[in-house]
Design an enzyme around this catalytic site. Structure first.
Site, PDB file in Angstrom:
ATOM      1  N   ARG A 106      18.240   4.157 -10.940  1.00  0.00           N
ATOM      2  CA  ARG A 106      17.406   5.366 -10.890  1.00  0.00           C
ATOM      3  C   ARG A 106      15.997   5.113 -11.406  1.00  0.00           C
ATOM      4  O   ARG A 106      15.291   6.040 -11.792  1.00  0.00           O
ATOM      5  CB  ARG A 106      18.067   6.527 -11.638  1.00  0.00           C
ATOM      6  CG  ARG A 106      19.421   6.953 -11.049  1.00  0.00           C
ATOM      7  CD  ARG A 106      19.895   8.265 -11.662  1.00  0.00           C
ATOM      8  NE  ARG A 106      21.165   8.674 -11.098  1.00  0.00           N
ATOM      9  CZ  ARG A 106      22.358   8.357 -11.607  1.00  0.00           C
ATOM     10  NH1 ARG A 106      22.418   7.637 -12.714  1.00  0.00           N
ATOM     11  NH2 ARG A 106      23.469   8.766 -11.032  1.00  0.00           N
ATOM     12  N   LYS A 162       2.981   4.881  -4.129  1.00  0.00           N
ATOM     13  CA  LYS A 162       3.747   5.263  -2.948  1.00  0.00           C
ATOM     14  C   LYS A 162       4.529   4.056  -2.424  1.00  0.00           C
ATOM     15  O   LYS A 162       3.962   2.982  -2.219  1.00  0.00           O
ATOM     16  CB  LYS A 162       2.827   5.798  -1.846  1.00  0.00           C
ATOM     17  CG  LYS A 162       2.295   7.185  -2.123  1.00  0.00           C
ATOM     18  CD  LYS A 162       1.243   7.610  -1.128  1.00  0.00           C
ATOM     19  CE  LYS A 162       1.787   7.844   0.252  1.00  0.00           C
ATOM     20  NZ  LYS A 162       0.764   8.410   1.164  1.00  0.00           N
ATOM     21  N   GLU A 176      -8.577  -0.505   5.888  1.00  0.00           N
ATOM     22  CA  GLU A 176      -8.366   0.453   4.796  1.00  0.00           C
ATOM     23  C   GLU A 176      -9.614   0.574   3.925  1.00  0.00           C
ATOM     24  O   GLU A 176      -9.909   1.647   3.402  1.00  0.00           O
ATOM     25  CB  GLU A 176      -7.159   0.028   3.952  1.00  0.00           C
ATOM     26  CG  GLU A 176      -5.814   0.154   4.653  1.00  0.00           C
ATOM     27  CD  GLU A 176      -5.316   1.596   4.749  1.00  0.00           C
ATOM     28  OE1 GLU A 176      -6.039   2.525   4.307  1.00  0.00           O
ATOM     29  OE2 GLU A 176      -4.200   1.803   5.259  1.00  0.00           O
ATOM     30  N   LYS A 188      -9.680   5.378  -5.121  1.00  0.00           N
ATOM     31  CA  LYS A 188      -8.287   5.782  -4.953  1.00  0.00           C
ATOM     32  C   LYS A 188      -7.675   6.208  -6.273  1.00  0.00           C
ATOM     33  O   LYS A 188      -6.907   7.180  -6.325  1.00  0.00           O
ATOM     34  CB  LYS A 188      -7.457   4.649  -4.330  1.00  0.00           C
ATOM     35  CG  LYS A 188      -6.019   5.086  -4.052  1.00  0.00           C
ATOM     36  CD  LYS A 188      -5.248   4.115  -3.208  1.00  0.00           C
ATOM     37  CE  LYS A 188      -3.869   4.676  -2.889  1.00  0.00           C
ATOM     38  NZ  LYS A 188      -3.064   3.769  -2.036  1.00  0.00           N
ATOM     39  N   GLU A 217       0.649  13.805  -3.870  1.00  0.00           N
ATOM     40  CA  GLU A 217       0.131  14.110  -2.543  1.00  0.00           C
ATOM     41  C   GLU A 217       0.416  15.550  -2.119  1.00  0.00           C
ATOM     42  O   GLU A 217       0.971  15.818  -1.051  1.00  0.00           O
ATOM     43  CB  GLU A 217       0.689  13.124  -1.496  1.00  0.00           C
ATOM     44  CG  GLU A 217      -0.138  13.069  -0.221  1.00  0.00           C
ATOM     45  CD  GLU A 217       0.318  11.995   0.752  1.00  0.00           C
ATOM     46  OE1 GLU A 217       0.641  12.347   1.878  1.00  0.00           O
ATOM     47  OE2 GLU A 217       0.356  10.813   0.373  1.00  0.00           O
ATOM     48  N   ARG A 255      -4.955  14.121  -2.120  1.00  0.00           N
ATOM     49  CA  ARG A 255      -4.510  12.769  -1.776  1.00  0.00           C
ATOM     50  C   ARG A 255      -4.216  12.612  -0.284  1.00  0.00           C
ATOM     51  O   ARG A 255      -4.223  11.502   0.244  1.00  0.00           O
ATOM     52  CB  ARG A 255      -3.282  12.379  -2.612  1.00  0.00           C
ATOM     53  CG  ARG A 255      -2.895  10.915  -2.459  1.00  0.00           C
ATOM     54  CD  ARG A 255      -1.854  10.459  -3.448  1.00  0.00           C
ATOM     55  NE  ARG A 255      -1.521   9.067  -3.227  1.00  0.00           N
ATOM     56  CZ  ARG A 255      -0.688   8.360  -3.986  1.00  0.00           C
ATOM     57  NH1 ARG A 255      -0.093   8.916  -5.029  1.00  0.00           N
ATOM     58  NH2 ARG A 255      -0.434   7.100  -3.706  1.00  0.00           N
ATOM     59  N   ASN A 258      -5.024   9.647   4.134  1.00  0.00           N
ATOM     60  CA  ASN A 258      -4.357   9.397   5.410  1.00  0.00           C
ATOM     61  C   ASN A 258      -5.331   9.386   6.587  1.00  0.00           C
ATOM     62  O   ASN A 258      -4.895   9.419   7.750  1.00  0.00           O
ATOM     63  CB  ASN A 258      -3.266  10.451   5.646  1.00  0.00           C
ATOM     64  CG  ASN A 258      -2.130  10.342   4.648  1.00  0.00           C
ATOM     65  OD1 ASN A 258      -1.675   9.256   4.328  1.00  0.00           O
ATOM     66  ND2 ASN A 258      -1.683  11.485   4.138  1.00  0.00           N
ATOM     67  N   HIS A 304      -4.502   7.713   9.891  1.00  0.00           N
ATOM     68  CA  HIS A 304      -3.107   7.288   9.823  1.00  0.00           C
ATOM     69  C   HIS A 304      -2.168   8.031  10.758  1.00  0.00           C
ATOM     70  O   HIS A 304      -1.151   7.475  11.166  1.00  0.00           O
ATOM     71  CB  HIS A 304      -2.592   7.393   8.386  1.00  0.00           C
ATOM     72  CG  HIS A 304      -3.052   6.287   7.500  1.00  0.00           C
ATOM     73  ND1 HIS A 304      -4.382   6.016   7.260  1.00  0.00           N
ATOM     74  CD2 HIS A 304      -2.354   5.360   6.786  1.00  0.00           C
ATOM     75  CE1 HIS A 304      -4.483   4.984   6.439  1.00  0.00           C
ATOM     76  NE2 HIS A 304      -3.271   4.566   6.151  1.00  0.00           N
ATOM     77  N   HIS A 310      -0.258   5.471  12.750  1.00  0.00           N
ATOM     78  CA  HIS A 310       1.194   5.308  12.662  1.00  0.00           C
ATOM     79  C   HIS A 310       1.846   5.465  14.037  1.00  0.00           C
ATOM     80  O   HIS A 310       2.834   4.778  14.352  1.00  0.00           O
ATOM     81  CB  HIS A 310       1.791   6.322  11.688  1.00  0.00           C
ATOM     82  CG  HIS A 310       1.567   5.982  10.247  1.00  0.00           C
ATOM     83  ND1 HIS A 310       1.884   6.838   9.222  1.00  0.00           N
ATOM     84  CD2 HIS A 310       1.056   4.878   9.663  1.00  0.00           C
ATOM     85  CE1 HIS A 310       1.574   6.284   8.063  1.00  0.00           C
ATOM     86  NE2 HIS A 310       1.067   5.093   8.308  1.00  0.00           N
ATOM     87  N   HIS A 359      -0.518  -2.759  10.662  1.00  0.00           N
ATOM     88  CA  HIS A 359      -0.925  -1.453  10.119  1.00  0.00           C
ATOM     89  C   HIS A 359      -2.432  -1.255  10.130  1.00  0.00           C
ATOM     90  O   HIS A 359      -2.924  -0.230  10.610  1.00  0.00           O
ATOM     91  CB  HIS A 359      -0.386  -1.312   8.692  1.00  0.00           C
ATOM     92  CG  HIS A 359      -0.800  -0.050   8.015  1.00  0.00           C
ATOM     93  ND1 HIS A 359      -0.314   1.187   8.384  1.00  0.00           N
ATOM     94  CD2 HIS A 359      -1.679   0.178   6.995  1.00  0.00           C
ATOM     95  CE1 HIS A 359      -0.856   2.117   7.623  1.00  0.00           C
ATOM     96  NE2 HIS A 359      -1.692   1.544   6.770  1.00  0.00           N
TER      97      HIS A 359
END
Length: 355
Positions: free
Chosen positions: A123, A145, A187, A223, A233, A237, A241, A244, A248, A260
């Site tokens: 966990r 993330k 990026e 960032k 997010e 935040r 994206n 993206h 994606h 990517h």
């Protein structure tokens, strides 16, 4: 060793991002500042292992860590449940406990895989990020993330886990093939469009290749500020994206054959053309963005149809019911979030392909 820049990220927990040359060979001593000697499981891929694994394990061992390592096949194709399960079984076989740590040595895929495994195992145990690519240095190693891909789309299963530390050895950039370096440039350029025209200008004049340390530091500072204000997010935040949603979709349509950063670059160019065509920008910006991407070895379009991209994007995690949130560039250095009905996504994408 070159001078080391340190950036504090005030999340829960807080951590430091160190940027400079020679950090991998001295990573053990750096990590002793934030970790008592413990069992350290290094997770890396088949491309990075021959280059840097021995350097890292030797440094960790010399600093008093008990080191084990796991290598998985390189590539986006490994970013799945099978690889995740193998890493989790390895951690269990090595009897790691909650006082131990996982170390992600590699690019974005490795950071995602190792981070997600650390978030799941017992966990949650500590994770250190050692990015070796420009993409992971400027973006994915910072912010916590982690995710894997599902058949339905990219990064659809994951968890937030802030790293204990990030050590970005800029000497690693020397080993990157041109297309992998360009992947990270996408990026970084995205950050310039989001935040700062003067940063964007560095990518237009070639500073990224001549002074990568400073460019990486500026991207990380931006960032870090966003993540501190919106760690999970929920609002601001989402701006990260930019490019993206379509990016994606391009990745998915290509069966993840298109990397990517290249997909995000095309997605950025497409959404810039869409925004300009639909009157959402403050002036003409699409041509300048496309020229900057091309200068850095990146695509500005795609062979996939608007229909195929729209269908793929409907599985994107930024969709909420019958709407999807797009990041719209208004000018170089400023973007906004725009929630649109999913029925409008196809004509938006079409406008970007036709522009």
């Amino acid at each position: 060793m070159s001078s080391i820049q340190t950036i504090e990220v005030h999340t829960t927990p807080a951590y430091e991002v160190s940027i400079g040359g020679g950090l991998l060979s001295d990573c053990g001593q750096h990590l002793r500042k934030v970790l008592a000697p413990c069992r350290a499981a290094v997770i890396t891929d088949s491309t990075v292992a021959p280059l840097y694994l021995k350097t890292v394990t030797d440094s960790l061992t010399a600093a008093g860590f008990a080191v084990c390592f796991h290598i998985f096949p390189a590539g986006e194709g490994s970013k799945n449940f099978t690889t995740l399960a193998a890493i989790l079984e390895f951690l269990a076989e090595q009897h790691l406990t909650r006082t131990d740590c996982v170390i992600a040595l590699g690019g974005g895929v490795t950071g995602d895989m190792a981070g997600f495994a650390a978030a799941c195992y017992l966990r949650g145990i500590r994770c250190v990020q050692l990015p070796t690519t420009l993409l992971s240095a400027v973006d994915s190693s910072v912010g916590g993330k982690t995710a894997i891909d599902l058949a339905a789309g990219k990064n659809l299963a994951g968890a937030f886990l802030q790293p204990t530390a990030v050590l970005c050895d800029t000497d690693c950039l020397r080993s990157l093939p041109a297309d992998v370096f360009a992947d990270g440039a996408a990026e970084a350029i995205k950050t310039g469009v989001l935040d700062d025209e003067s940063l964007f200008a560095l990518f237009e004049d070639g500073t990224l290749t001549t002074a990568p340390d400073e460019v990486i530091a500026r991207c990380v500072r931006y960032k870090a500020g966003v993540v501190e204000r919106d760690e999970k997010e929920q609002g601001e935040r989402k701006l990260l994206n930019l490019g993206h949603t379509v990016g994606h979709a391009i990745e998915k349509c290509s069966g993840y054959a298109i990397p990517h950063g290249h997909a995000v670059a095309a997605g950025l160019a497409i959404i810039a053309r869409s925004a300009e065509a639909l009157g959402w920008t403050e002036g003409p910006i699409a041509a300048r963005i496309a020229a900057c991407l091309a200068k850095n070895g990146l695509p500005t379009g795609t062979e996939f149809s608007a229909e195929a991209l729209a269908e793929a994007a409907l599985a994107d995690k930024k969709r909420a019911g019958d709407t999807i949130t797009l990041v719209i560039p208004q000018k170089i250095g400023a973007c906004q979030l725009k929630k649109v009905p999913v029925a409008e996504l196809l004509p938006i994408i079409r406008a970007g392909l036709e522009g």
